[in-house]
Enzyme design. Sequence first.
Site, PDB file in Angstrom:
ATOM      1  N   HIS A 154       0.837  -1.205   0.000  1.00 27.53           N
ATOM      2  CA  HIS A 154       0.000   0.000   0.000  1.00 27.53           C
ATOM      3  C   HIS A 154       0.878   1.264   0.000  1.00 27.53           C
ATOM      4  CE1 HIS A 154      -3.677   2.300   1.269  1.00 27.53           C
ATOM      5  NE2 HIS A 154      -2.753   3.080   1.812  1.00 27.53           N
ATOM      6  N   GLU A 155       1.790   1.332   0.940  1.00 31.24           N
ATOM      7  CA  GLU A 155       2.645   2.535   1.036  1.00 31.24           C
ATOM      8  C   GLU A 155       3.551   2.653  -0.185  1.00 31.24           C
ATOM      9  OE1 GLU A 155       1.765   4.620   3.183  1.00 31.24           O
ATOM     10  OE2 GLU A 155       0.637   3.329   4.561  1.00 31.24           O
ATOM     11  N   HIS A 180       1.786   4.682  -2.715  1.00 30.37           N
ATOM     12  CA  HIS A 180       1.994   6.112  -2.432  1.00 30.37           C
ATOM     13  C   HIS A 180       3.398   6.552  -2.868  1.00 30.37           C
ATOM     14  CE1 HIS A 180      -1.626   7.023  -0.198  1.00 30.37           C
ATOM     15  NE2 HIS A 180      -1.409   6.122   0.746  1.00 30.37           N
ATOM     16  N   GLU A 220      -4.402   8.272  -2.539  1.00 31.18           N
ATOM     17  CA  GLU A 220      -4.915   7.012  -2.008  1.00 31.18           C
ATOM     18  C   GLU A 220      -5.287   6.048  -3.131  1.00 31.18           C
ATOM     19  OE1 GLU A 220      -4.577   6.575   1.086  1.00 31.18           O
ATOM     20  OE2 GLU A 220      -5.596   4.659   1.379  1.00 31.18           O
TER      21      GLU A 220
END
EC number: 3.4.17.19
Lengths: 494, 494
Positions: B262-263, B266, B292
Site C-alpha cells: 500500500h505505502e 503512495h 490514495e
Amino acid sequence: MSNAYQRLCETFTRLARFSHLDAIAGWDMQTCMPSGGSAARTEALTELRILSHQILTDPHVGELLQQAQQEPLSDEQHASLREMARRYGHAVVLPESLVSAQALAGMHCEHAWREQRRNNDWQGFLKNFTEVVRLSREEAQIRAQASGLSRYDALLDRYEPGMTAARLDAIFAQVKQWLPSLLQQIIEKQRSQTLTESQGPFSVEQQRALGVDVMGLLGFDFNHGRLDVSAHPFCGGVPDDVRITTRYNEQDFLGALLGIIHETGHARYEQNLPRQWAGLPIAEARSTAIHESQSLLFEMQLARGTPFLNVLRPYVQKHFGDQNAFHGENFIRINHRVQPGFIRIDADEVSYPAHVILRYEIERALIEGEIEAGDIPEIWNKKMMDYLGLDTRGNYRDGCMQDIHWTDGAFGYFPTYTLGAMYAAQLFAAVRRCHPSLDENIAHGDLSLLFTWLRENIWQHGSRFDTDTLIRNATGETLNPEWFRRHIEQRYLS
Amino acid sequence: MSNAYQRLCETFTRLARFSHLDAIAGWDMQTCMPSGGSAARTEALTELRILSHQILTDPHVGELLQQAQQEPLSDEQHASLREMARRYGHAVVLPESLVSAQALAGMHCEHAWREQRRNNDWQGFLKNFTEVVRLSREEAQIRAQASGLSRYDALLDRYEPGMTAARLDAIFAQVKQWLPSLLQQIIEKQRSQTLTESQGPFSVEQQRALGVDVMGLLGFDFNHGRLDVSAHPFCGGVPDDVRITTRYNEQDFLGALLGIIHETGHARYEQNLPRQWAGLPIAEARSTAIHESQSLLFEMQLARGTPFLNVLRPYVQKHFGDQNAFHGENFIRINHRVQPGFIRIDADEVSYPAHVILRYEIERALIEGEIEAGDIPEIWNKKMMDYLGLDTRGNYRDGCMQDIHWTDGAFGYFPTYTLGAMYAAQLFAAVRRCHPSLDENIAHGDLSLLFTWLRENIWQHGSRFDTDTLIRNATGETLNPEWFRRHIEQRYLS
C-alpha cells in the site's frame, strides 16, 4: 526593565528551534538518508542556514545587543548577553553569499567523500575540497580583518574562544619533546607482554546490546536520546534528544564499545546542560575542547582505567560469553595497548596527539596560504613517517581522507581533541583530589561521585564562564598539560 | 517577461525546502524520536510552520499572484499559477495565531495519543482532543466564510479540491444501499470455504526482508527512499527521499506485507512526480484521494488480484519456507477473506467503506457543531453495530481512538480513502481496457504495462490538471463509483 534583553532571548530561542531542525535533518543525513536524497537535503539545509544567518545578523539584533548593555541585568544575564554578542559577532562579519556557498560546498564535498573515501579517490575528492579550502580561506581572511587575529586563529576562535596558534605551538612543542621517547618506552615495555586476543565474530546485534547496557551504566538518558550507526561516529541532535552514533566491526567489539562510551561522554554533557536557559547560547556547551574533555574523560580517564575495566568485564562476558581474552590482567592490557596506526579515531591515547599535531600543522599552513590542498598527501606522508614511523603513501583512504572534518571546512577543530585530552586528565585528577575514594567507588560500579562532580563543576554551567574561569573554578588552575603527561606516565609506565 | 511568476517560483521553492525539513523531522518524530524529545520538537516544528505561513501569506505574494495573471505564461505555467493561488488562498484566510495554536495542539494531542491509545485512556485523550476540535471548528468557520462553502466542505477542500459533502452523501448513500447485502452474500459464500491458516511466528527480520523484496518488485527506488517502522504506517518524506513505514505482527505477516505494498503505491506516485517543476505546487500530488487511489491500486487492485498473488507466492515461500497455507487456492482465499473487524487499516476492501462512512458522518457532525467530542464513543458504538454488527463499547483503543487522523485535526481526510478505492477501481479497469493482456502480463511478473500507464496518465502530471480532468483524460469519465461495485462483485461473487 530588561526589554532589549528579553527580545534578544526571543530571537535566540527562535534560532535554537531552527537549529534543532538542522541538527535532526543533519543526523538523518548521516544515519538514514539514501544517497539520492542528498541534493534536495543540501538545498533544504542551506535554505535554513541562510535564514538563520539572516535572523542572527539583522541590524536590529546589533542594536538590541547595544541597548541591552545599558539594562540592569543579573550576572547570569550579563554572561548570557556576552555569549549572544559573541555569536552575533562571529556571524555578522560573514556575507550571506559566503555562508551559503560554504554550506553548499561543504555538504557537497562531505557527501561525495563517503564514496570517494571508499574508493581511495583523492583526485575526485581534491576537486570538491579545493573549493572548500578556497571558501574557508575567504572566511579566515574576513574574520582576521574583523578581529585582528591571524587567519588561522580567527577560525580556531569559532571552536575554542581565546585559544591561539601561539599558545598551541607552545603546548604542542612540549608534547613533541616528551612524546616520542615516552611512546618508545611504552612500546618497549609492552613488547614483552603476551596478549590473548578476543575471538570474533561479535554480531552487530550483540555489540549494540552491550553498548546500550554500558550507556545505561554511564547514565545516558534514553528518554532523551538514542544510539544509531553512521560511517563516522558523532554526537548530534539537541539536549532534549541527543543522537549518538557508532560503527561496528564484527571482528573487534572494543572499537565500537569505546566509541559508544566516548560519545556517551558528549551526550551526558548535552543532556545535563542548564535547562533554565534552554534555547539561549549560554545554555550551550562551553567550547569544543571542553566538549571533547567530557568524551575523553569517559573514554580515556574513566573507561580505560583499571577500576572501571573490572566493572566492564562482566558486561562483556554477559554478551559474548567467557573468553580467555577477557580474563584478569589480559583484559586490562588489551585496553592499554599502545600501537601507532593510520587511523586517528582508532588511535590509543599516547599516539593520538601525534595525529592531531600533524593535522594542526597542515591545516594551519593551508589556511595561512603556505601550502595548497594538492600538497597535503605528500606532507601527510612525511609527517606520519616522522611522528609515528608509518608509511601512508598512496593510501589516501587511511591517510588524509580519513576524517570528515575538513570536508565541510571545519578548520581549527582538530587541536581541540588534544586540548580535550589534556582538560580531561586535569579534571579527572581534580575529582580524585576532591574524592580520595573515587577509584574505589568506581571499582564497585558506583559512578555517582564522578557524575555529580562533573554536573556541578562543568555540565550545569553551560557557557556561563569563559573556559579559563570554568577550568580554574573546577581544578584550581587553567589548562596545565602536565596532568596529561602524568596520566600517561602513570597508566603506561608505572 | 514573466517576472512576477519567476519570483513566485522562488518563493514556493523556498517554502518547499522548509517543507522538506518539516517532512523529515516529522518522519523522525514517528519513527525514531524518544518520548522526551517531544516538547522541543513540537516547538521547533511550530516555529517552522509559523515561518512558512508568514512567507506564504505575505501580502507581496498576493500582489505577485495578481501581476502574474497578466504575464504571458504557457499553459503549464498557468496551471502552476493556479496551484500557487490555491495554496495561498487556503493559507491567507487563517490568522497566524490559529495556525500556531493548531500546530501545537495537534502535535501535543498526537504525541500523547500514542500512550493513551495503549492505555485505552479515552478521558485523557478527550482533554487534548477537545482543544483540537475547538481549533478545527474555528478554522472551518473562517474557511467557510472566506469560501462560501459549508464548514465541513471548507475543510474537505484542503484534501480534495472540489469535493463536497453533498457529492459524498450521494456516493455514500449508494454504497449504503448495496454494501450491506453484498457483504452478507460474500460472508455467506465464504462461510463454506475451509481455510488453512499460515503458522507463525514470522520474525520481524524476515518480514522486513520480504517487504524489501516486494518493494523492489514494485519498482520502489531505494536510492530515493527507505522502509521503517512506526505505530501508524504512513508514507512521508519528499519525492527525492520517500519514507514509508509499516508495523510488524509476528503472528501475521500479511498485514505488514500488504501495508508495505500500500505505502509503496503512495511512494511510487511521489517518486515519479514531475521533476521539471520540483519545488512548485504543480509538482505535487493532485489530491489526497488520488494519492490514495495509487496506494489502493497497488494493494487492492493489483496485489490482491489472483495474477499477482501467484507472483507473490514464491516470494513468501522464499522467506518463510513452504506451508500448506501458501498453496494453490488457499493462498488466494486468505487474501480475499472478508471479515468485518474493529480496525480500519486491517479491514478488507468490502467492509472498509463502512469504516469510512462512519468516520465521515461523525466528523461532519462534529465540525458542523451537531455533536461534541465527548459524544463520539456512543455514536461510534451505535454505527459500528449498525454497519458491521460489532460491539465496541468500552474498547476505545480499537474504537474511536484507533486512528491518528483526528489527533492533529485532519478532519475531511477520511472520505478520501473510499474515494481513493473508487478511483483505483476505475483506473485499473481503464488500464485493462487499454491493455487486454494486462492480467496475463502481471501473472508473468511483468508489471511494466501497469507502471508505464500510471506514470503517463497519473504520476507525471502532478497537479497540472484538476481531479475531474485528470480522471477523465485517464479513463474517459469522471468519478464513477460503479467501477468499485463491479470490482467487488467480480472478485468476491463471480
